[in-house]
Design a protein around this motif. Structure first.
Motif, mmCIF file in Angstrom:
data_model
loop_
_atom_site.group_PDB
_atom_site.id
_atom_site.type_symbol
_atom_site.label_atom_id
_atom_site.label_comp_id
_atom_site.label_asym_id
_atom_site.label_seq_id
_atom_site.Cartn_x
_atom_site.Cartn_y
_atom_site.Cartn_z
ATOM 1 N N ALA A 25 -56.742 -3.467 -26.782
ATOM 2 C CA ALA A 25 -56.697 -3.774 -25.339
ATOM 3 C C ALA A 25 -56.006 -2.472 -24.344
ATOM 4 C CB ALA A 25 -55.989 -4.914 -25.012
ATOM 5 N N ALA A 26 -54.974 -2.034 -25.209
ATOM 6 C CA ALA A 26 -54.100 -1.104 -24.524
ATOM 7 C C ALA A 26 -55.265 0.351 -24.750
ATOM 8 C CB ALA A 26 -52.795 -0.854 -25.217
ATOM 9 N N GLU A 202 -35.964 -1.406 -22.075
ATOM 10 C CA GLU A 202 -37.022 -0.399 -21.344
ATOM 11 C C GLU A 202 -38.044 0.055 -22.482
ATOM 12 O OE1 GLU A 202 -37.161 -0.379 -18.091
ATOM 13 O OE2 GLU A 202 -35.379 -1.536 -17.453
ATOM 14 N N VAL A 203 -37.775 0.202 -23.474
ATOM 15 C CA VAL A 203 -38.598 0.996 -24.493
ATOM 16 C C VAL A 203 -39.036 -0.073 -25.253
ATOM 17 C CG1 VAL A 203 -38.796 2.755 -26.411
ATOM 18 C CG2 VAL A 203 -37.283 3.102 -24.264
ATOM 19 N N THR A 204 -38.219 -1.020 -25.810
ATOM 20 C CA THR A 204 -38.874 -1.770 -26.996
ATOM 21 C C THR A 204 -38.767 -3.174 -26.581
ATOM 22 O OG1 THR A 204 -38.273 -0.212 -28.812
ATOM 23 C CG2 THR A 204 -38.710 -2.457 -29.348
ATOM 24 N N CYS A 236 -42.583 -11.982 -24.910
ATOM 25 C CA CYS A 236 -43.470 -13.335 -24.482
ATOM 26 C C CYS A 236 -43.640 -14.095 -25.955
ATOM 27 C CB CYS A 236 -44.884 -12.980 -24.293
ATOM 28 S SG CYS A 236 -46.082 -12.438 -25.284
ATOM 29 N N VAL A 237 -44.191 -15.359 -26.089
ATOM 30 C CA VAL A 237 -44.367 -16.247 -27.103
ATOM 31 C C VAL A 237 -46.063 -16.462 -26.996
ATOM 32 C CG1 VAL A 237 -44.093 -18.261 -28.359
ATOM 33 C CG2 VAL A 237 -42.036 -17.025 -27.254
ATOM 34 N N PRO A 302 -51.646 -5.568 -21.034
ATOM 35 C CA PRO A 302 -51.252 -6.073 -22.493
ATOM 36 C C PRO A 302 -49.882 -5.574 -22.825
ATOM 37 C CG PRO A 302 -53.052 -4.417 -22.709
ATOM 38 C CD PRO A 302 -53.050 -4.747 -21.422
ATOM 39 N N VAL A 303 -49.485 -4.537 -22.245
ATOM 40 C CA VAL A 303 -48.186 -4.045 -22.525
ATOM 41 C C VAL A 303 -47.003 -4.392 -21.856
ATOM 42 C CG1 VAL A 303 -47.280 -1.623 -22.794
ATOM 43 C CG2 VAL A 303 -49.659 -1.666 -23.225
ATOM 44 N N ARG A 304 -46.935 -4.089 -20.526
ATOM 45 C CA ARG A 304 -45.840 -4.858 -19.722
ATOM 46 C C ARG A 304 -46.130 -6.123 -19.100
ATOM 47 N NH1 ARG A 304 -41.884 -1.483 -19.424
ATOM 48 N NH2 ARG A 304 -42.109 0.675 -19.748
ATOM 49 N N LEU A 305 -46.196 -7.393 -19.824
ATOM 50 C CA LEU A 305 -46.429 -8.409 -19.544
ATOM 51 C C LEU A 305 -45.470 -9.091 -18.464
ATOM 52 C CD1 LEU A 305 -47.344 -9.946 -22.845
ATOM 53 C CD2 LEU A 305 -48.950 -9.167 -21.056
#
Length: 387
Positions: A25-26, A202-204, A236-237, A302-305
């Motif tokens: 997706a990314a 901010e990274v992981t 997220c879960v 999908p990266v920054r939810l």
């Protein structure tokens, strides 16, 4: 700097599918994406639809999926031999005495060496700056916790400054970062750099994958507690493999799962909870992964939810008064064991322990108290009144 997403999950949760689908997706959004796996099961290859012989296939090289996506199933033994024989990264310095005394195959047998190699390989990809996103499909929750605690454990052994008369490989490996060899110092610096990035929200971020049943739900809660104790930000879960929404509400799967879903949503109410139905066919290859990703993320990034969790740590409250804050969800004060030896403060919950090295200005102060406020442990350090 590339973003890092760690994907960890309970047994049978489908975490590898989540990692692969997130990567795809990314990449569809134009991000140069790499999915890393350190799992010998080669499940990532299968999810990506790459067929290879049972006991062969690409070793030590990434495999391209499309113009923006590749994956790499890291073979620790191969990585160690590459570094050992080629001198890259100073891996030979990790073992006291060097290659004249111990060969790469022997070192590959130790879990600690495997974790070091994993971190160094991750760091190598980050330094190359050829990817916008690196997704790590963690082999298991336990292994992920050990991996994330590798550098702190090394530092702890180094601070002990004690070597057994007949040191085992574990002691030699973990104490190696103390030795003055240039190669060893280079390894230490690289490990410290990766460790800092993994603990930077901010990274992981870390994504927990679970299923709607008692055992998996409890394991997900423990994992959230342990990852938080080690300073990882969970974004997220994912509740995977749910009975399809179209199913009869009174059917056995729906009736069985619903109480667990509601319990998980209550337990993780402070986090984003995503739900994915059980797939009617195998999720193998790009098209099934795309369908899975759409069901998972519903068209969202999908990266920054969510916004990154604020990093907790040490704060100054007043003159000669400081507080250490650690996020500990699902934990009561009675579940926490605290101890201190000089500048080292130890927090233990269950089987997981975190050693916090206090800065000099705090190490000189006595511990004045500890309390739980919501999901945060707050430890106070301040000069006693009248002193």
């Amino acid at each position: 700097m590339a973003r890092i997403i760690l994907v960890s999950g309970t047994g049978g949760s489908g975490k590898t599918t989540v990692a692969a689908a997130t990567g795809l997706a990314a990449s569809r959004r134009g991000l140069r994406t790499l999915v890393l796996s350190f799992d010998l099961s080669r499940g990532l290859s299968a999810a990506m639809g790459v067929e290879s012989p049972l006991f062969a296939g690409p070793r030590g090289v990434p495999v391209g999926v499309n113009d923006h996506l590749s994956f790499h199933e890291v073979d620790v033994g191969e990585e160690l031999r590459r570094g050992w024989n080629g001198g890259q990264g100073g891996l030979a310095a990790l073992v006291d005495g060097g290659p004249e005394r111990v060969n790469a195959e022997e070192v590959a047998m130790t879990a600690e060496a495997a974790h070091v190699v994993m971190l160094l390989r991750l760091g190598e990809y980050l330094r190359e700056q050829q990817h916008d996103l690196v997704i790590v499909d963690c082999p298991s929750t336990r292994t992920a916790l050990q991996l994330l605690n590798t550098v702190p454990a090394m530092s702890w052994y180094a601070r002990k400054q004690q070597t057994p008369t007949q040191p085992g490989r574990k002691a030699r490996l973990l104490a190696a970062c103390l030795h003055g060899a240039d190669a060893s110092l280079e390894v230490r610096d690289r490990l410290n750099a990766v460790d800092a990035l993994l603990h930077d929200p901010e990274v992981t971020t870390l994504r927990l994958v679970t299923t709607a049943d008692t055992v998996s739900g409890q394991e997900a809660q423990r994992a959230y507690t342990y990852f938080s104790l080690l300073g990882l930000a969970v974004d997220c879960v994912v509740i995977n493999r749910l009975a399809p929404e179209a199913a009869d509400a009174g059917s056995d799967p729906v009736r069985t799962q619903q109480p667990h879903v509601e319990k998980l949503q209550r337990a993780f109410s402070s986090l984003l909870v995503l739900k994915v139905p059980h797939q009617s066919t195998e999720v193998v290859g790009e098209k099934p992964l795309e369908v899975f990703a759409e069901q998972l993320y519903q068209g969202e990034d999908p990266v920054r939810l969510t916004a990154p969790q604020p990093a907790l740590g040490i704060r100054k409250d007043a003159v000669d008064a400081y507080s250490l804050e650690v996020r500990l969800p699902f934990v009561a004060k009675s579940d926490v064991e605290l101890s201190r030896r000089g500048a080292e403060f130890v927090i233990q919950v269950g089987a997981v322990r975190r050693n916090v090295v206090l800065p000099r200005m705090i190490a000189l102060l006595p511990t004045s108290g500890a309390r739980m406020e919501g999901d945060r442990l707050i430890v106070s350090f301040q000069t006693e009144r009248g002193v």
